[in-house]
Design an enzyme around this catalytic site. Structure first.
Site, PDB file in Angstrom:
ATOM      1  N   SER A  33       0.825  -1.199   0.000  1.00 40.20           N
ATOM      2  CA  SER A  33       0.000   0.000   0.000  1.00 40.20           C
ATOM      3  C   SER A  33       0.869   1.263   0.000  1.00 40.20           C
ATOM      4  CB  SER A  33      -0.983  -0.029   1.173  1.00 40.20           C
ATOM      5  OG  SER A  33      -1.922   1.005   1.080  1.00 40.20           O
ATOM      6  N   HIS A  34       0.645   2.166   0.966  1.00 48.53           N
ATOM      7  CA  HIS A  34       1.348   3.448   0.970  1.00 48.53           C
ATOM      8  C   HIS A  34       2.695   3.381   1.683  1.00 48.53           C
ATOM      9  CE1 HIS A  34      -0.854   3.231   4.756  1.00 48.53           C
ATOM     10  NE2 HIS A  34       0.027   4.061   5.268  1.00 48.53           N
ATOM     11  N   LYS A  49      -1.143  -9.767   0.110  1.00 47.42           N
ATOM     12  CA  LYS A  49      -2.450  -9.972   0.733  1.00 47.42           C
ATOM     13  C   LYS A  49      -3.338 -10.874  -0.123  1.00 47.42           C
ATOM     14  CE  LYS A  49      -4.274  -5.515  -0.973  1.00 47.42           C
ATOM     15  NZ  LYS A  49      -4.869  -4.219  -0.565  1.00 47.42           N
ATOM     16  N   ASP A  72      -1.449   1.166  -4.250  1.00 50.74           N
ATOM     17  CA  ASP A  72      -2.339   0.152  -4.820  1.00 50.74           C
ATOM     18  C   ASP A  72      -3.724   0.706  -5.112  1.00 50.74           C
ATOM     19  OD1 ASP A  72      -2.872   0.289  -2.028  1.00 50.74           O
ATOM     20  OD2 ASP A  72      -3.871  -1.661  -2.093  1.00 50.74           O
ATOM     21  N   ASP A 103      -6.200   1.913  -3.405  1.00 56.40           N
ATOM     22  CA  ASP A 103      -7.400   1.612  -2.627  1.00 56.40           C
ATOM     23  C   ASP A 103      -7.758   2.763  -1.691  1.00 56.40           C
ATOM     24  OD1 ASP A 103      -5.460   1.300  -0.655  1.00 56.40           O
ATOM     25  OD2 ASP A 103      -6.218  -0.617   0.084  1.00 56.40           O
ATOM     26  N   GLU A 105     -13.660   4.180   5.399  1.00 58.05           N
ATOM     27  CA  GLU A 105     -12.724   4.274   6.513  1.00 58.05           C
ATOM     28  C   GLU A 105     -12.205   5.704   6.640  1.00 58.05           C
ATOM     29  OE1 GLU A 105     -10.659  -0.101   6.837  1.00 58.05           O
ATOM     30  OE2 GLU A 105      -9.666   1.403   5.627  1.00 58.05           O
ATOM     31  N   GLU A 106     -11.708   6.010   7.817  1.00 54.12           N
ATOM     32  CA  GLU A 106     -11.185   7.336   8.117  1.00 54.12           C
ATOM     33  C   GLU A 106      -9.988   7.710   7.250  1.00 54.12           C
ATOM     34  OE1 GLU A 106      -8.645   4.446   9.834  1.00 54.12           O
ATOM     35  OE2 GLU A 106     -10.823   4.624   9.914  1.00 54.12           O
ATOM     36  N   LYS A 117     -11.562  -1.692  -0.867  1.00 54.05           N
ATOM     37  CA  LYS A 117     -11.571  -0.238  -1.037  1.00 54.05           C
ATOM     38  C   LYS A 117     -11.215   0.137  -2.480  1.00 54.05           C
ATOM     39  CE  LYS A 117      -8.615  -0.173   2.270  1.00 54.05           C
ATOM     40  NZ  LYS A 117      -7.595   0.206   3.276  1.00 54.05           N
TER      41      LYS A 117
END
Length: 413
Positions: free
Chosen positions: A149-150, A159, A307, A309, A392-393, A411
Site C-alpha cells: 500500500s502506501h 495480501k 495500490d 485503494d 474508513e477514516e 476499497k
C-alpha cells in the site's frame, strides 16, 4: 514535530538502493523463531522489509503454499487472479508466488499488458468472474495483491482476497499465517515450486484495465461529470493506477489529466512525509505537496496510494480536504441520488471515523453500521446490498453500483 524537509522533494540520500533491496529479498533467510521475521497478517496482509529479514522469498513461498492449501480446503477450484504495484519488492514476490501457484496446478490469471494492477481492479475481477456471467461452469475465483500500500519504497506486501473479493477475514488469515510460519520453520519442506520460466508460460492473460474501466459507468454517473466540464487532475503518486486514469478519461470522454505518469521504485519524485520518509500517503498534506501546489490548474484533483485503494482530494479553495469531510458529502449525495438502492441499505463507517457521518446518517434516516478498523467488516453488507456505502477514516471506501448490486468489496480509490 515534523521533519525539517517534510513536504520537500526527496534528495538522493532519501532514496532506496533498488539492487540492495531486491538482492536482500533473495539472499536473506529469515529466522523463523524471531517474531519480527515471521509471517504476520495485519489488517491488510503481510508487510515488511527485505533488508530487515521481514519480507524475503521464503516468506512468499511459504505464504503462497499456505494460500494454495487454504483454498483447497475451502473447495476453491477456480482461477486465482494476481496483481502487483510498483514497489521494488512487488515484482520478485509476484514471480515467486507464480512459481508456487503453478507448481500446485492452480490456474493463474495475470494482467494482459503485464502491467500494474490496483487492489480495486483485482476485487472487481474476482466478483465479475464469480458472477452469473463469469462462471461458465468453473469453480470460484480468488486473488492475491502484491503491495504494501502506501508504505515506504523499501517495503513489500502480500495480501489474499477470497472469492467474496474483499480482504480475507481473521479466521482465514490466521490459518494462512500459521501454516506459512510452520513451513518456514520446516525449511520450506512441503512447498511445491516450479521454474520461473514454466510458471510464467502457464499463466493466462486477463484484461483487468478494460473490464474495470468499461464497467465504471455502472457505479458512477460519468455523463454528469462529462457534461459539467469539470477539469480533473489525477496523480497516481507513482502507483498502480498510473494507466487506469488515462484509460478512464479516454474511454468516458472526461477532461482528465494524469498529472504525473512517472513510475519509479525509488519514488524519487515524491515529497517527504511528515516524518521525513517517502510514503505514498494520499491523506498527508506533506506527501501530497506537489499536487496541492498545482491545485489551481484543475477544478478538482485526486491522488492515490500505491495500490489505489485510497484517495485524497485537492480543491483550489481548500487544498487537501479532510477525508471525513468528503466522505460525508459523498454519502449524502449517493443516498439522495441512488433510487434503486434498498431503502434499508445502511451507511458503514469505522469506529475512528468522524461523528459527522453519524449526523449525515441520522438526517438521511439511514441505519449506521459502525465497525472496528479494517475494511473486511464491510464485505458481507456490500455483497448482499445491505450496506450502500462503506468507508474508513483513511479515505478508503466502496459503494454499490447504481442498481444496488456489488461494485467492489475492497476499497476503491
Amino acid at each position: 514535530m515534523a521533519h525539517n524537509r517534510a513536504g520537500k522533494i526527496a534528495q538522493p540520500e532519501d532514496l532506496i538502493n533498488v539492487d540492495a533491496v531486491t538482492s536482500a529479498y533473495y539472499d536473506i533467510t529469515p529466522d523463523a523463531d524471531n517474531p519480527d521475521q515471521q509471517v504476520s497478517f495485519g489488517t491488510s496482509g503481510h508487510r515488511g522489509a527485505s533488508l530487515d529479514g521481514a519480507f524475503n522469498e521464503p516468506h512468499i513461498l511459504a505464504t503462497t503454499q499456505a494460500i494454495v492449501e487454504y483454498r483447497a480446503a475451502q473447495g476453491i477450484t477456480g482461477p486465482l487472479l494476481i496483481g502487483r504495484d510498483p514497489h521494488a519488492l512487488s515484482l520478485p514476490a509476484w514471480q515467486s508466488a507464480l512459481e508456487v501457484l503453478v507448481a500446485n496446478d492452480v490456474t493463474v490469471l495475470v494482467d494482459a499488458q503485464d502491467g500494474f494492477t490496483p487492489t480495486p481492479a483485482v476485487s472487481h475481477a474476482i466478483l465479475r468472474l464469480n458472477g452469473p456471467e463469469g462462471r461458465n461452469g468453473r469453480g470460484e475465483a480468488d486473488g492475491i495483491v502484491v503491495t504494501p500500500s502506501h508504505n515506504p519504497p523499501r517495503d513489500g506486501g502480500f495480501k489474499y482476497n477470497p472469492p467474496h473479493g474483499g480482504p480475507a477475514d481473521s479466521t482465514a488469515t490466521g490459518v494462512i499465517q500459521d501454516r506459512a510460519n510452520e513451513l518456514l520453520r520446516s525449511g520450506l519442506a512441503g512447498v511445491r515450486r516450479t521454474t520461473g520460466e514454466k510458471a510464467r508460460a502457464a499463466c493466462q492473460a486477463y484484461d483487468f484495465t478494460s473490464r474495470y474501466v468499461d464497467d465504471l459507468a455502472d457505479v458512477l454517473d460519468l455523463n454528469a461529470i462529462k457534461s459539467a466540464g469539470i477539469r480533473i487532475g489525477a496523480d497516481p503518486l507513482g502507483g498502480a493506477s498510473v494507466d487506469y486514469w488515462g484509460a478512464i478519461g479516454e474511454r468516458h470522454g472526461l477532461d482528465l489529466t494524469v498529472v504525473n505518469p512517472d513510475v519509479d521504485p525509488r519514488w524519487a519524485f515524491m515529497t517527504l512525509d511528515t516524518d521525513g520518509k517517502i510514503r505514498m500517503d494520499c491523506s498527508s498534506p506533506n506527501a501530497m505537496a506537489t499536487l496541492i501546489a498545482a491545485r489551481d490548474r484543475f477544478d478538482i484533483s485526486t491522488g492515490n496510494d500505491a495500490d489505489a485503494d485510497r484517495h485524497g482530494i485537492v480543491t483550489p479553495d481548500v487544498g487537501l480536504m479532510n477525508p471525513n469531510h468528503f466522505l460525508s458529502v459523498a454519502i449524502g449525495y449517493l443516498f439522495a441520488h441512488r433510487a434503486d438502492w434498498s431503502p434499508d441499505a445502511a451507511i458503514g463507517k469505522t469506529l475512528v471515523s468522524s461523528s459527522m457521518i453519524d449526523r449525515v446518517a441520522a438526517e438521511l434516516g439511514r441505519t449506521l453500521l459502525e465497525v472496528p478498523v479494517g475494511f473486511k467488516w464491510f464485505v458481507p453488507g456490500l455483497l448482499d446490498g445491505s450496506v450502500g456505502f462503506g468507508g474508513e477514516e483513511s479515505a478508503g471506501a466502496s459503494f454499490l453500483r447504481m442498481g444496488g448490486t456489488t461494485w467492489t468489496t475492497d476499497k476503491d480509490g
